[in-house]
Design an enzyme around this catalytic site. Structure first.
Site, short mmCIF file in Angstrom:
data_model
loop_
_atom_site.label_atom_id
_atom_site.label_comp_id
_atom_site.label_asym_id
_atom_site.label_seq_id
_atom_site.Cartn_x
_atom_site.Cartn_y
_atom_site.Cartn_z
N GLN A 1 0.84 -1.19 0.00
CA GLN A 1 0.00 0.00 0.00
C GLN A 1 0.88 1.25 0.00
OE1 GLN A 1 -2.99 1.56 0.31
NE2 GLN A 1 -2.10 3.45 1.07
N ARG B 1 0.84 5.83 -0.65
CA ARG B 1 0.23 7.09 -1.06
C ARG B 1 1.33 8.05 -1.54
NH1 ARG B 1 0.30 8.22 4.83
NH2 ARG B 1 1.10 10.32 5.22
N ASN B 2 2.50 7.49 -1.84
CA ASN B 2 3.66 8.28 -2.22
C ASN B 2 4.26 7.81 -3.53
OD1 ASN B 2 3.94 9.96 0.23
ND2 ASN B 2 4.34 8.00 1.24
N GLY C 1 5.39 -1.50 7.17
CA GLY C 1 6.64 -0.83 7.50
C GLY C 1 6.48 0.15 8.64
N ARG C 2 7.27 1.17 8.62
CA ARG C 2 7.27 2.16 9.69
C ARG C 2 6.10 3.14 9.51
NH1 ARG C 2 12.18 6.42 10.14
NH2 ARG C 2 11.23 7.10 8.20
N ASP C 3 5.37 3.39 10.59
CA ASP C 3 4.32 4.41 10.65
C ASP C 3 3.36 4.32 9.48
OD1 ASP C 3 3.00 6.53 11.85
OD2 ASP C 3 4.20 8.07 10.86
N HIS C 4 2.84 3.14 9.27
CA HIS C 4 1.90 2.91 8.17
C HIS C 4 0.67 3.80 8.33
CE1 HIS C 4 0.09 0.08 5.10
NE2 HIS C 4 -0.97 0.77 5.50
N ALA C 5 0.35 4.56 7.27
CA ALA C 5 -0.84 5.43 7.23
C ALA C 5 -0.85 6.46 8.36
CB ALA C 5 -2.12 4.61 7.26
#
Length: 391
Positions: free
Chosen positions: A200, A202-203, A294-298
């Site tokens: 997933q 958004r980047n 991963g790290r700090d998802h969403a």
């Protein structure tokens, strides 16, 4: 985020059956005949995405917008009333005037933003909700600087829930990457993939994303890269920038027979750990067997811990898809490559971290990031996009 799922008892695992709430042309025509007699609700673009996802099985096992009991269970316990894990409410908000006209058992007409009928819903509950409690449980905060909190605050005061029927010929398609779960499952089968990892985003892709994806691909047959295409906060990448960047990356740096690119039509809620679980369940419905966390998802701002999503997965247990946990990835000047803290022995002064904020600032200024952080082909393609960021 609060620990509201503790003590909720057994959480039921998800199955792989897909819900299908679409009806064919003949049945659609029959339902349209009485459309003018129904109370109608016009869906905005975000609600239309939810409606389409409900109809095509993206949100399986849901068969419609949530009624009161499911809504309260999701908000408070991260499960549906049935006990199946589900972290985010899928709700249809209505005005007080509309709520006064709707009774449980009524059929409601649903329209696209342009006013075209798109389906019906058989209402089983009309209910109010507590904004503050909802926000605190979903996001761990009531701070209106949090975009998810603002999303809840902006909703109408009532929700209406019930199963839907969608007119298949009125569900819009958003380009060649807009695949339904049935279609992705067929694609995976044709390619002979038995194990598929979902990613997933958004980047636009940077080197750390590539590292995570390829590390996961070492262990499975195929990779589904699936950007979330829907409303996002200002300064996030536009849909075109994300897709253009991934097209360039896949063309130059991936074995194309092992990668598929599609879109997930949904707004970002920035719900951190809960949204990570939600995103994984959605990818299970698309046919994935594994999902990268991963790290700090969403996440957004400093509202969530870096690996809080992974802890929530462990607390919930089986959601029908295997999470793959990854920690920090960065460029190490001594290792001369993208690595993670698990395999790199060198000090922080050797590390160049791919900060999303810094990368966006460079691109916003028209500058290409260092090739150690973003592939030059990706940066060039993103910069050539007509609109790179949401204003």
């Amino acid at each position: 985020m609060d620990g509201s799922i503790e003590g909720t008892g057994m959480i039921q695992p998800h199955g792989n059956a897909l819900v299908d709430r679409t009806v064919d042309a003949d049945r659609s025509e029959q339902l349209r005949e009485d459309f003018e007699s129904y109370v109608t609700v016009t869906l905005d673009q975000n609600l239309l995405f939810d409606f389409q996802n409900l109809a095509q099985g993206v949100y399986s096992p849901l068969n419609g917008f949530m009624g009161r009991n499911d809504f309260l269970k999701v908000v408070n316990d991260v499960t549906l009333e049935s006990g199946v894990a589900w972290p985010l409410p899928i709700v249809l908000d209505i005005t007080t005037e509309q709520a006064n006209k709707i009774e449980p058992g009524d059929r409601i007409g649903l329209c696209r933003p342009d006013g075209q009928p798109v389906g019906v819903m058989d209402a089983d509950s009309v209910y109010r909700y507590n904004e503050a409690d909802t926000c605190e449980n979903l996001f761990g905060t009531t701070d209106e600087d949090h975009p998810g909190v603002r999303t809840i605050r902006d909703k109408n005061p009532f929700f209406v829930g019930g199963p839907i029927k969608a007119f298949a010929d009125e569900l819009p398609r958003n380009g060649s990457y807009d695949l339904t779960p049935k279609e992705t499952r067929v694609l995976f089968k044709k390619r002979g993939w038995e194990t598929i990892v979902g990613f997933q985003t958004r980047n636009a892709p940077h080197r750390a994303h590539e590292y995570l994806q390829k590390s996961a691909l070492e262990h499975v047959d195929g990779l589904l890269i699936q950007p979330k295409i829907g409303e996002k906060k200002p300064s996030d990448y536009t849909n075109d920038a994300i897709l253009n960047g991934y097209e360039a990356l896949i063309e130059s740096y991936y074995p194309t027979e092992s990668v598929a690119l599609s879109i997930f039509k949904s707004r970002m809620m920035y719900a951190g750990p809960r949204e990570a679980v939600f995103d994984s369940i959605v990818r299970k419905n698309y046919g994935c067997t594994h999902f990268i966390i991963g790290r700090d998802h969403a996440g957004v701002g400093n509202y969530y811990g870096d690996f809080e999503a992974q802890r929530l997965f462990d607390a919930i247990g089986n959601v029908g898809i295997e999470p793959l946990y990854y920690h920090y990835a960065f460029y190490c000047t001594k290792c001369d490559g993208i690595v993670s803290e698990k395999i790199c022995p060198h000090d922080d002064d050797c590390h160049i971290e791919p900060s999303g904020t810094k990368l966006r600032q460079l691109l916003a200024d028209g500058d290409e990031p260092a090739p150690e952080l973003m592939r030059p082909e990706v940066a060039e393609t993103v910069l050539e996009t007509e609109e790179v960021f949401i204003e």
